[in-house]
Design an enzyme around this catalytic site. Structure first.
Site, mmCIF file in Angstrom:
data_model
loop_
_atom_site.group_PDB
_atom_site.id
_atom_site.type_symbol
_atom_site.label_atom_id
_atom_site.label_comp_id
_atom_site.label_asym_id
_atom_site.label_seq_id
_atom_site.Cartn_x
_atom_site.Cartn_y
_atom_site.Cartn_z
ATOM 1 C CB VAL A 212 -4.415 -2.685 11.395
ATOM 2 C CG1 VAL A 212 -4.952 -2.524 9.969
ATOM 3 C CG2 VAL A 212 -3.615 -3.978 11.524
ATOM 4 C CG HIS A 213 -3.433 3.779 11.604
ATOM 5 N ND1 HIS A 213 -2.170 3.265 11.706
ATOM 6 C CD2 HIS A 213 -3.283 5.064 11.173
ATOM 7 C CE1 HIS A 213 -1.291 4.203 11.370
ATOM 8 N NE2 HIS A 213 -1.934 5.297 11.037
ATOM 9 N NE ARG A 214 0.288 4.250 7.179
ATOM 10 C CZ ARG A 214 0.460 5.482 7.638
ATOM 11 N NH1 ARG A 214 -0.364 6.432 7.272
ATOM 12 N NH2 ARG A 214 1.447 5.779 8.431
#
Ligand code: UDP
Length: 339
Positions: A212-214
Protein backbone atom coordinates in the site's frame (compact mmCIF):
# COMPACT_ATOMS: atom_id res chain seq x y z
CA UNK A 1 5.95 2.78 -36.42
CA UNK A 2 7.49 6.13 -35.70
CA UNK A 3 10.82 6.97 -37.11
CA UNK A 4 13.34 5.99 -34.46
CA UNK A 5 16.49 7.84 -35.28
CA UNK A 6 19.70 6.41 -33.93
CA UNK A 7 20.60 9.19 -31.57
CA UNK A 8 24.02 9.09 -30.12
CA UNK A 9 23.37 10.19 -26.60
CA UNK A 10 20.27 9.23 -24.63
CA UNK A 11 19.81 10.83 -21.26
CA UNK A 12 17.56 8.73 -19.02
CA UNK A 13 15.82 10.31 -16.05
CA UNK A 14 14.75 7.93 -13.28
CA UNK A 15 14.02 8.45 -9.61
CA UNK A 16 11.57 5.92 -8.22
CA UNK A 17 11.68 2.20 -7.48
CA UNK A 18 9.62 0.98 -10.47
CA UNK A 19 11.73 3.13 -12.79
CA UNK A 20 14.96 1.50 -11.64
CA UNK A 21 13.40 -1.88 -12.34
CA UNK A 22 12.21 -0.93 -15.84
CA UNK A 23 15.41 0.90 -16.73
CA UNK A 24 17.56 -2.03 -15.65
CA UNK A 25 16.53 -4.03 -18.71
CA UNK A 26 16.32 -1.16 -21.18
CA UNK A 27 19.73 0.19 -20.13
CA UNK A 28 21.20 -3.26 -20.67
CA UNK A 29 19.79 -3.24 -24.21
CA UNK A 30 21.15 0.27 -24.83
CA UNK A 31 24.64 -0.82 -23.73
CA UNK A 32 24.53 -3.51 -26.40
CA UNK A 33 23.96 -0.92 -29.16
CA UNK A 34 27.31 0.59 -30.08
CA UNK A 35 25.68 3.61 -31.71
CA UNK A 36 24.09 4.64 -28.41
CA UNK A 37 25.46 6.11 -25.25
CA UNK A 38 23.31 6.46 -22.13
CA UNK A 39 23.69 9.04 -19.41
CA UNK A 40 21.72 8.02 -16.33
CA UNK A 41 20.26 10.73 -14.11
CA UNK A 42 18.79 9.71 -10.76
CA UNK A 43 16.67 12.52 -9.36
CA UNK A 44 16.85 11.14 -5.83
CA UNK A 45 13.05 10.89 -5.44
CA UNK A 46 13.51 7.48 -3.82
CA UNK A 47 16.74 7.55 -1.88
CA UNK A 48 16.65 5.00 0.94
CA UNK A 49 19.01 2.07 0.30
CA UNK A 50 16.12 -0.41 0.15
CA UNK A 51 14.16 1.79 -2.27
CA UNK A 52 17.08 2.66 -4.55
CA UNK A 53 20.64 1.27 -4.15
CA UNK A 54 19.40 -2.31 -3.77
CA UNK A 55 17.98 -2.25 -7.30
CA UNK A 56 21.17 -0.90 -8.84
CA UNK A 57 23.25 -3.66 -7.26
CA UNK A 58 20.73 -6.50 -7.61
CA UNK A 59 19.76 -5.74 -11.19
CA UNK A 60 23.33 -5.09 -12.32
CA UNK A 61 22.83 -1.42 -13.20
CA UNK A 62 25.62 1.07 -13.65
CA UNK A 63 25.56 3.72 -10.93
CA UNK A 64 23.88 6.90 -12.18
CA UNK A 65 26.13 9.51 -13.76
CA UNK A 66 24.24 12.17 -11.80
CA UNK A 67 22.35 11.82 -8.54
CA UNK A 68 20.46 15.02 -7.91
CA UNK A 69 19.49 14.09 -4.35
CA UNK A 70 16.06 15.69 -4.60
CA UNK A 71 13.30 14.24 -2.43
CA UNK A 72 10.65 15.34 -0.01
CA UNK A 73 8.63 18.54 -0.01
CA UNK A 74 5.34 19.02 -1.79
CA UNK A 75 4.76 17.98 -5.38
CA UNK A 76 5.42 21.48 -6.70
CA UNK A 77 8.60 21.94 -4.71
CA UNK A 78 9.97 18.53 -5.64
CA UNK A 79 9.10 18.84 -9.32
CA UNK A 80 10.38 22.42 -9.46
CA UNK A 81 13.74 21.55 -7.90
CA UNK A 82 14.07 18.63 -10.29
CA UNK A 83 13.31 20.89 -13.26
CA UNK A 84 16.06 23.30 -12.28
CA UNK A 85 18.66 20.58 -11.79
CA UNK A 86 17.69 18.46 -14.82
CA UNK A 87 17.84 21.53 -17.04
CA UNK A 88 21.41 22.15 -15.86
CA UNK A 89 22.38 18.56 -16.62
CA UNK A 90 20.76 18.75 -20.06
CA UNK A 91 22.66 21.93 -20.86
CA UNK A 92 25.91 20.23 -19.88
CA UNK A 93 25.28 16.88 -21.54
CA UNK A 94 23.41 18.08 -24.64
CA UNK A 95 21.75 14.71 -25.25
CA UNK A 96 19.98 13.85 -28.50
CA UNK A 97 16.97 12.43 -26.67
CA UNK A 98 15.62 12.10 -23.15
CA UNK A 99 14.07 8.85 -21.95
CA UNK A 100 11.52 8.83 -19.12
CA UNK A 101 9.43 6.06 -17.56
CA UNK A 102 6.00 5.90 -16.00
CA UNK A 103 4.22 8.60 -14.06
CA UNK A 104 6.23 10.08 -11.20
CA UNK A 105 7.37 13.63 -10.53
CA UNK A 106 10.76 12.58 -11.95
CA UNK A 107 9.00 11.57 -15.18
CA UNK A 108 7.28 14.91 -15.59
CA UNK A 109 10.32 16.97 -14.58
CA UNK A 110 12.55 15.10 -17.04
CA UNK A 111 10.07 15.45 -19.88
CA UNK A 112 9.32 19.11 -19.23
CA UNK A 113 12.95 20.18 -18.85
CA UNK A 114 13.82 18.41 -22.12
CA UNK A 115 10.82 19.64 -24.11
CA UNK A 116 11.54 23.27 -23.16
CA UNK A 117 15.06 22.82 -24.52
CA UNK A 118 13.69 21.27 -27.72
CA UNK A 119 15.18 17.89 -26.89
CA UNK A 120 12.88 15.06 -28.04
CA UNK A 121 11.41 12.96 -25.25
CA UNK A 122 10.68 9.22 -25.33
CA UNK A 123 8.04 8.09 -22.81
CA UNK A 124 7.95 4.44 -21.82
CA UNK A 125 4.50 3.41 -20.45
CA UNK A 126 2.76 6.11 -22.43
CA UNK A 127 -1.03 6.26 -22.74
CA UNK A 128 -2.03 4.74 -19.41
CA UNK A 129 -5.05 6.46 -17.91
CA UNK A 130 -6.98 5.98 -14.70
CA UNK A 131 -9.29 8.91 -15.59
CA UNK A 132 -8.90 10.05 -12.00
CA UNK A 133 -7.37 13.51 -12.06
CA UNK A 134 -7.11 13.47 -8.26
CA UNK A 135 -4.13 11.14 -8.69
CA UNK A 136 -0.81 12.97 -9.05
CA UNK A 137 0.30 10.10 -11.29
CA UNK A 138 -2.54 10.78 -13.75
CA UNK A 139 -1.51 14.42 -14.07
CA UNK A 140 2.10 13.40 -14.64
CA UNK A 141 1.11 10.84 -17.29
CA UNK A 142 -1.10 13.15 -19.31
CA UNK A 143 1.34 16.05 -19.31
CA UNK A 144 4.31 13.83 -20.13
CA UNK A 145 2.49 12.20 -23.04
CA UNK A 146 1.47 15.57 -24.42
CA UNK A 147 5.06 16.81 -24.67
CA UNK A 148 6.77 13.53 -25.63
CA UNK A 149 7.97 12.88 -29.14
CA UNK A 150 7.89 9.08 -28.91
CA UNK A 151 5.09 7.35 -27.05
CA UNK A 152 5.92 3.74 -26.18
CA UNK A 153 2.68 2.05 -25.18
CA UNK A 154 2.43 -1.12 -23.07
CA UNK A 155 -1.15 -2.13 -23.96
CA UNK A 156 -3.82 -1.75 -26.65
CA UNK A 157 -5.90 0.35 -24.26
CA UNK A 158 -2.99 2.76 -23.75
CA UNK A 159 -2.62 3.13 -27.52
CA UNK A 160 -6.36 3.83 -27.90
CA UNK A 161 -6.25 6.50 -25.19
CA UNK A 162 -3.50 8.33 -27.03
CA UNK A 163 -5.34 8.04 -30.33
CA UNK A 164 -8.52 9.34 -28.70
CA UNK A 165 -6.57 12.29 -27.35
CA UNK A 166 -5.36 13.10 -30.86
CA UNK A 167 -1.76 11.91 -30.66
CA UNK A 168 -0.33 11.42 -34.11
CA UNK A 169 -0.01 7.70 -34.95
CA UNK A 170 3.56 8.44 -36.04
CA UNK A 171 4.46 9.17 -32.45
CA UNK A 172 3.02 5.94 -31.02
CA UNK A 173 4.96 2.68 -30.87
CA UNK A 174 3.07 -0.28 -29.38
CA UNK A 175 6.10 -1.96 -27.87
CA UNK A 176 4.41 -3.96 -25.10
CA UNK A 177 5.11 -3.93 -21.41
CA UNK A 178 8.72 -3.64 -20.30
CA UNK A 179 7.66 -4.90 -16.84
CA UNK A 180 6.69 -8.16 -18.49
CA UNK A 181 10.15 -8.51 -19.98
CA UNK A 182 11.63 -7.86 -16.55
CA UNK A 183 9.23 -10.31 -14.88
CA UNK A 184 10.08 -13.03 -17.40
CA UNK A 185 13.78 -12.48 -16.95
CA UNK A 186 13.88 -12.43 -13.15
CA UNK A 187 10.89 -14.68 -12.53
CA UNK A 188 12.84 -17.55 -14.09
CA UNK A 189 15.66 -17.03 -11.57
CA UNK A 190 13.49 -17.24 -8.46
CA UNK A 191 12.13 -20.39 -6.83
CA UNK A 192 10.43 -21.20 -3.54
CA UNK A 193 13.75 -22.00 -1.89
CA UNK A 194 14.84 -18.37 -1.66
CA UNK A 195 15.58 -16.73 1.67
CA UNK A 196 12.60 -14.60 2.38
CA UNK A 197 9.91 -17.28 2.61
CA UNK A 198 12.09 -19.23 5.06
CA UNK A 199 12.86 -16.14 7.14
CA UNK A 200 9.18 -15.33 7.48
CA UNK A 201 8.23 -18.97 7.91
CA UNK A 202 5.80 -18.76 4.99
CA UNK A 203 4.69 -21.74 2.96
CA UNK A 204 4.10 -21.31 -0.78
CA UNK A 205 0.47 -20.45 -1.66
CA UNK A 206 -0.53 -19.98 1.97
CA UNK A 207 -0.15 -16.24 2.55
CA UNK A 208 -1.38 -12.90 1.29
CA UNK A 209 1.13 -10.36 0.04
CA UNK A 210 0.03 -6.75 0.59
CA UNK A 211 1.51 -3.45 -0.58
CA UNK A 212 0.00 0.00 0.00
CA UNK A 213 1.60 3.29 -0.99
CA UNK A 214 -0.75 5.38 -3.17
CA UNK A 215 -1.55 8.80 -1.74
CA UNK A 216 -5.27 8.11 -2.22
CA UNK A 217 -4.94 5.37 0.41
CA UNK A 218 -2.13 6.58 2.67
CA UNK A 219 -3.20 10.22 2.90
CA UNK A 220 -6.84 9.54 3.68
CA UNK A 221 -7.12 8.29 7.27
CA UNK A 222 -10.52 6.66 6.63
CA UNK A 223 -9.31 4.73 3.62
CA UNK A 224 -6.10 3.71 5.32
CA UNK A 225 -8.09 2.54 8.35
CA UNK A 226 -10.35 0.49 6.05
CA UNK A 227 -7.36 -1.16 4.36
CA UNK A 228 -5.74 -1.91 7.70
CA UNK A 229 -8.98 -3.30 9.13
CA UNK A 230 -9.51 -5.52 6.10
CA UNK A 231 -5.97 -6.87 6.18
CA UNK A 232 -6.32 -7.59 9.90
CA UNK A 233 -9.42 -9.65 9.19
CA UNK A 234 -7.59 -11.52 6.46
CA UNK A 235 -4.71 -12.14 8.89
CA UNK A 236 -7.05 -14.08 11.17
CA UNK A 237 -7.37 -16.62 8.36
CA UNK A 238 -3.89 -16.77 6.90
CA UNK A 239 -0.56 -14.95 7.20
CA UNK A 240 -0.32 -11.51 5.66
CA UNK A 241 3.08 -10.12 4.71
CA UNK A 242 3.28 -6.41 4.06
CA UNK A 243 6.53 -4.78 2.89
CA UNK A 244 5.93 -1.24 4.09
CA UNK A 245 6.66 1.66 1.76
CA UNK A 246 8.52 4.36 3.76
CA UNK A 247 5.63 6.81 3.41
CA UNK A 248 3.09 4.27 4.61
CA UNK A 249 5.33 3.30 7.52
CA UNK A 250 5.72 6.95 8.54
CA UNK A 251 1.96 7.53 8.45
CA UNK A 252 1.15 4.36 10.41
CA UNK A 253 3.87 5.29 12.87
CA UNK A 254 2.55 8.82 13.34
CA UNK A 255 -0.90 7.46 14.09
CA UNK A 256 0.59 4.90 16.52
CA UNK A 257 -0.76 1.91 14.59
CA UNK A 258 2.50 0.12 13.86
CA UNK A 259 2.94 -1.78 17.07
CA UNK A 260 -0.60 -3.05 17.19
CA UNK A 261 -0.55 -4.00 13.53
CA UNK A 262 2.72 -5.88 13.80
CA UNK A 263 1.00 -8.32 16.21
CA UNK A 264 -1.18 -9.69 13.44
CA UNK A 265 0.67 -8.87 10.21
CA UNK A 266 4.25 -9.48 9.08
CA UNK A 267 5.29 -5.86 8.63
CA UNK A 268 8.64 -5.82 6.89
CA UNK A 269 10.85 -3.20 5.28
CA UNK A 270 10.71 -2.85 1.50
CA UNK A 271 12.48 -5.80 -0.05
CA UNK A 272 14.77 -6.03 -3.06
CA UNK A 273 13.32 -7.03 -6.41
CA UNK A 274 14.30 -10.70 -6.29
CA UNK A 275 12.77 -11.14 -2.84
CA UNK A 276 9.67 -9.33 -4.02
CA UNK A 277 9.37 -11.61 -7.03
CA UNK A 278 9.61 -14.58 -4.70
CA UNK A 279 6.93 -13.18 -2.40
CA UNK A 280 4.68 -12.51 -5.40
CA UNK A 281 5.23 -15.80 -7.19
CA UNK A 282 4.36 -17.92 -4.19
CA UNK A 283 1.55 -15.84 -2.65
CA UNK A 284 -1.99 -17.20 -2.52
CA UNK A 285 -3.34 -13.72 -3.18
CA UNK A 286 -1.85 -10.30 -3.74
CA UNK A 287 -3.62 -7.25 -2.29
CA UNK A 288 -2.09 -4.02 -3.58
CA UNK A 289 -2.55 -0.48 -4.79
CA UNK A 290 0.66 -0.64 -6.82
CA UNK A 291 0.51 -0.56 -10.60
CA UNK A 292 3.55 -2.79 -10.97
CA UNK A 293 2.57 -5.31 -8.35
CA UNK A 294 -0.92 -5.89 -9.75
CA UNK A 295 0.63 -6.71 -13.12
CA UNK A 296 3.31 -8.93 -11.66
CA UNK A 297 0.58 -10.85 -9.82
CA UNK A 298 -0.94 -11.59 -13.21
CA UNK A 299 2.41 -12.44 -14.79
CA UNK A 300 2.93 -15.03 -12.06
CA UNK A 301 -0.73 -16.10 -12.21
CA UNK A 302 -1.55 -15.09 -8.65
CA UNK A 303 -5.06 -13.69 -8.01
CA UNK A 304 -5.01 -10.01 -7.15
CA UNK A 305 -7.24 -7.59 -5.29
CA UNK A 306 -6.43 -4.00 -6.21
CA UNK A 307 -7.02 -1.62 -3.32
CA UNK A 308 -8.27 1.20 -5.49
CA UNK A 309 -11.45 2.38 -7.17
CA UNK A 310 -9.97 2.15 -10.64
CA UNK A 311 -6.85 0.97 -12.41
CA UNK A 312 -4.89 1.85 -15.53
CA UNK A 313 -4.43 -1.87 -16.21
CA UNK A 314 -8.05 -2.47 -17.19
CA UNK A 315 -7.28 -5.66 -19.12
CA UNK A 316 -6.57 -7.54 -15.91
CA UNK A 317 -9.93 -6.55 -14.44
CA UNK A 318 -11.75 -7.37 -17.67
CA UNK A 319 -10.10 -10.79 -17.63
CA UNK A 320 -11.35 -11.23 -14.02
CA UNK A 321 -7.83 -11.82 -12.86
CA UNK A 322 -7.69 -8.64 -10.92
CA UNK A 323 -10.57 -7.45 -8.73
CA UNK A 324 -11.00 -3.84 -7.78
CA UNK A 325 -11.97 -3.43 -4.17
CA UNK A 326 -13.61 -0.05 -3.87
CA UNK A 327 -15.06 -1.06 -0.56
CA UNK A 328 -11.71 -2.46 0.46
CA UNK A 329 -12.03 -6.17 0.28
CA UNK A 330 -15.65 -6.27 1.34
CA UNK A 331 -16.71 -7.43 -2.08
CA UNK A 332 -13.87 -9.80 -2.72
CA UNK A 333 -13.04 -12.08 0.12
CA UNK A 334 -9.31 -12.58 0.14
CA UNK A 335 -9.48 -15.27 2.76
CA UNK A 336 -11.53 -17.47 0.45
CA UNK A 337 -8.52 -17.62 -1.83
CA UNK A 338 -6.23 -18.57 1.01
CA UNK A 339 -7.30 -21.97 2.23
N1 UDP B 1 8.79 -3.85 -5.30
C1 UDP B 1 9.97 -4.30 -4.72
N2 UDP B 1 10.03 -4.36 -3.35
C2 UDP B 1 9.00 -4.00 -2.54
C3 UDP B 1 7.78 -3.57 -3.15
C4 UDP B 1 7.72 -3.48 -4.53
O1 UDP B 1 10.93 -4.63 -5.43
O2 UDP B 1 9.14 -4.08 -1.31
C5 UDP B 1 8.71 -3.78 -6.76
C6 UDP B 1 7.55 -4.51 -7.37
O3 UDP B 1 7.89 -5.86 -7.60
C7 UDP B 1 7.30 -3.75 -8.65
C8 UDP B 1 7.67 -2.34 -8.28
O4 UDP B 1 8.48 -2.42 -7.12
O5 UDP B 1 8.15 -4.18 -9.69
C9 UDP B 1 6.44 -1.53 -8.01
O6 UDP B 1 6.78 -0.33 -7.45
P1 UDP B 1 5.74 0.58 -6.65
O7 UDP B 1 4.66 -0.28 -6.10
O8 UDP B 1 6.54 1.40 -5.71
O9 UDP B 1 5.21 1.58 -7.77
P2 UDP B 1 4.08 1.50 -8.89
O10 UDP B 1 4.26 0.25 -9.68
O11 UDP B 1 2.75 1.58 -8.21
O12 UDP B 1 4.32 2.72 -9.71
Amino acid sequence: MPLIVFHEKILTVIGARPQFIKASLVSRAIVRMPSLQEVLVHTGQHFEANMSAVFFSELGMQPPTYNLGIHGGGHGEMTGRMLIEIERVLQTEKPDAVLVYGDTNSTLAGALAAAKLQIPVAHVEAGLRSFNMAMPEEINRILTDRISHWLFTPTDAAKSHLENEGASPNRIAAVGDVMYDVALHYGALVDAEGRILGQLNLKPRSYVLATVHRAENTDDPKRLAAVVAALKIVATQCPVVWPLHPRTRAILDRSSQLENLSRSIHLIDPVGYLEMVQLEKFAAVVATDSGGVQKEAFFYRVPCVTLRNETEWVELVEASWNHLAPQFLQKVSVQQCCK
